[in-house]
Design a protein around this motif. Structure first.
Motif, PDB file in Angstrom:
ATOM      1  N   GLU A 111       0.834  -1.214   0.000  1.00  0.00           N
ATOM      2  CA  GLU A 111       0.000   0.000   0.000  1.00  0.00           C
ATOM      3  C   GLU A 111       0.860   1.252   0.000  1.00  0.00           C
ATOM      4  O   GLU A 111       0.511   2.255  -0.637  1.00  0.00           O
ATOM      5  CB  GLU A 111      -0.937  -0.012   1.200  1.00  0.00           C
ATOM      6  CG  GLU A 111      -2.042  -1.050   1.097  1.00  0.00           C
ATOM      7  CD  GLU A 111      -2.957  -1.057   2.305  1.00  0.00           C
ATOM      8  OE1 GLU A 111      -2.760  -0.212   3.212  1.00  0.00           O
ATOM      9  OE2 GLU A 111      -3.870  -1.900   2.349  1.00  0.00           O
ATOM     10  N   ALA A 115       0.822   4.019  -2.966  1.00  0.00           N
ATOM     11  CA  ALA A 115       0.534   5.431  -2.691  1.00  0.00           C
ATOM     12  C   ALA A 115       1.407   6.360  -3.520  1.00  0.00           C
ATOM     13  O   ALA A 115       1.020   7.499  -3.787  1.00  0.00           O
ATOM     14  CB  ALA A 115       0.728   5.720  -1.198  1.00  0.00           C
ATOM     15  N   VAL A 124       6.982   9.259  -0.482  1.00  0.00           N
ATOM     16  CA  VAL A 124       5.838   8.863   0.342  1.00  0.00           C
ATOM     17  C   VAL A 124       6.329   8.774   1.787  1.00  0.00           C
ATOM     18  O   VAL A 124       7.297   8.071   2.076  1.00  0.00           O
ATOM     19  CB  VAL A 124       5.247   7.505  -0.091  1.00  0.00           C
ATOM     20  CG1 VAL A 124       4.080   7.117   0.828  1.00  0.00           C
ATOM     21  CG2 VAL A 124       4.782   7.561  -1.544  1.00  0.00           C
ATOM     22  N   HIS A 171       1.032   9.061   3.834  1.00  0.00           N
ATOM     23  CA  HIS A 171       0.217   7.855   3.855  1.00  0.00           C
ATOM     24  C   HIS A 171       0.138   7.326   5.285  1.00  0.00           C
ATOM     25  O   HIS A 171       1.169   6.996   5.887  1.00  0.00           O
ATOM     26  CB  HIS A 171       0.839   6.793   2.939  1.00  0.00           C
ATOM     27  CG  HIS A 171       0.117   5.476   2.959  1.00  0.00           C
ATOM     28  ND1 HIS A 171      -1.112   5.294   2.367  1.00  0.00           N
ATOM     29  CD2 HIS A 171       0.463   4.271   3.501  1.00  0.00           C
ATOM     30  CE1 HIS A 171      -1.501   4.041   2.531  1.00  0.00           C
ATOM     31  NE2 HIS A 171      -0.565   3.398   3.224  1.00  0.00           N
TER      32      HIS A 171
END
Length: 200
Positions: A111, A115, A124, A171
Motif C-alpha cells: 500500500e 501510494a 511517500v 500515507h
C-alpha cells in the motif's frame, strides 16, 4: 524494483526506552525478532538491504536472504544514506523501513508503494502513530531526498520534499506503528513471535 533499506543498531543498544521493563538480553532478543519480522514482510517486494554495525544482526539478515553491509558512518541518517547510495547505484525505488514495526505486513508495504505510483519522482512519508517520527519513507529515485530521521522527521521530510517541488504523499498506515515505549510493548506483545535466535 523496490529495495527496502533497513538500518539496524546492535541488538544490545536497541530499544533503550524499554530498559525499565526488559533487561539487556530481553531487549536484544526483541530487536532480533523485530528485524526478522521486518525482513519477512519486506522480502516479497524485492531485495532487502540491512545496514548495521553489528555482525550478529548482519548474520541474522543474511540468514534470512537479505543483503547486509557494514555501517560506515555515525548515526541513523548516515546509515540510511549509506543504504540509499547502494540502491541509487542499482536503480529503482528505495523503501526505508525501521526494524521496530511489530505489526507490519507485506500488504501494508504494498500500500505504501501504491501510494506513490502516480509519479515517476515522488516521496511517500508514513508518519508514526504519534504523528512525529517517520515509520516508512518511499523514495523514487532513491537520491531524491536526504534522510532526516529523528524528532519531527515526519514534518521535516514533508517540508523538504515540498520545498524542492517533489510530489509528496503522506500515507497513514496503522500496521506500521512502531514499538518504542513500555506501553507499546504491552499493546503489541500478542503480535510478537518467539525470539529469532530460538527459531533458528
Amino acid at each position: 524494483m523496490i529495495t527496502t533499506v533497513v538500518p539496524v543498531a546492535p541488538a544490545r543498544e536497541a530499544k533503550t526506552r524499554l530498559a525499565a521493563v526488559l533487561d539487556d538480553a530481553g531487549r536484544a532478543d526483541l530487536a532480533r525478532d523485530l528485524l526478522a519480522h521486518t525482513i519477512a514482510a519486506a522480502r516479497p517486494l524485492g531485495p532487502v538491504l540491512v545496514v548495521s554495525r553489528s555482525a550478529r544482526m548482519r548474520d541474522l539478515a543474511t540468514s534470512l536472504d537479505a543483503q547486509a553491509v557494514v555501517e560506515q558512518g555515525a548515526g541513523l541518517n548516515a546509515a540510511v544514506a549509506q543504504g540509499l547510495a547502494v540502491v541509487t547505484a542499482r536503480g529503482g525505488t528505495a523503501l526505508v523501513l525501521p526494524s521496530d514495526l511489530p505489526r507490519v505486513t507485506t500488504a501494508d508495504l504494498r500500500e505504501v508503494v501504491a501510494a506513490g505510483a502516480a509519479h515517476d519522482r515522488t516521496v511517500v512519508v508514513v508518519p508514526c502513530q504519534r504523528e512525529d517520527g517517520t515509520n516508512a519513507l518511499l523514495l523514487r529515485p532513491p537520491d531524491i531526498l536526504d534522510p532526516a530521521f529523528g524528532p519531527a522527521s515526519h514534518q521535516r521530510h514533508v517540508q523538504a520534499a515540498g520545498a524542492a517541488g517533489i510530489p509528496v504523499v503522506v500515507h497513514h498506515a496503522p500496521g506500521l506503528a512502531d514499538l518504542d515505549t513500555p506501553a507499546d510493548l504491552t499493546r503489541f506483545r500478542p503480535d510478537l513471535h518467539p525470539p529469532a535466535r530460538a527459531r533458528r
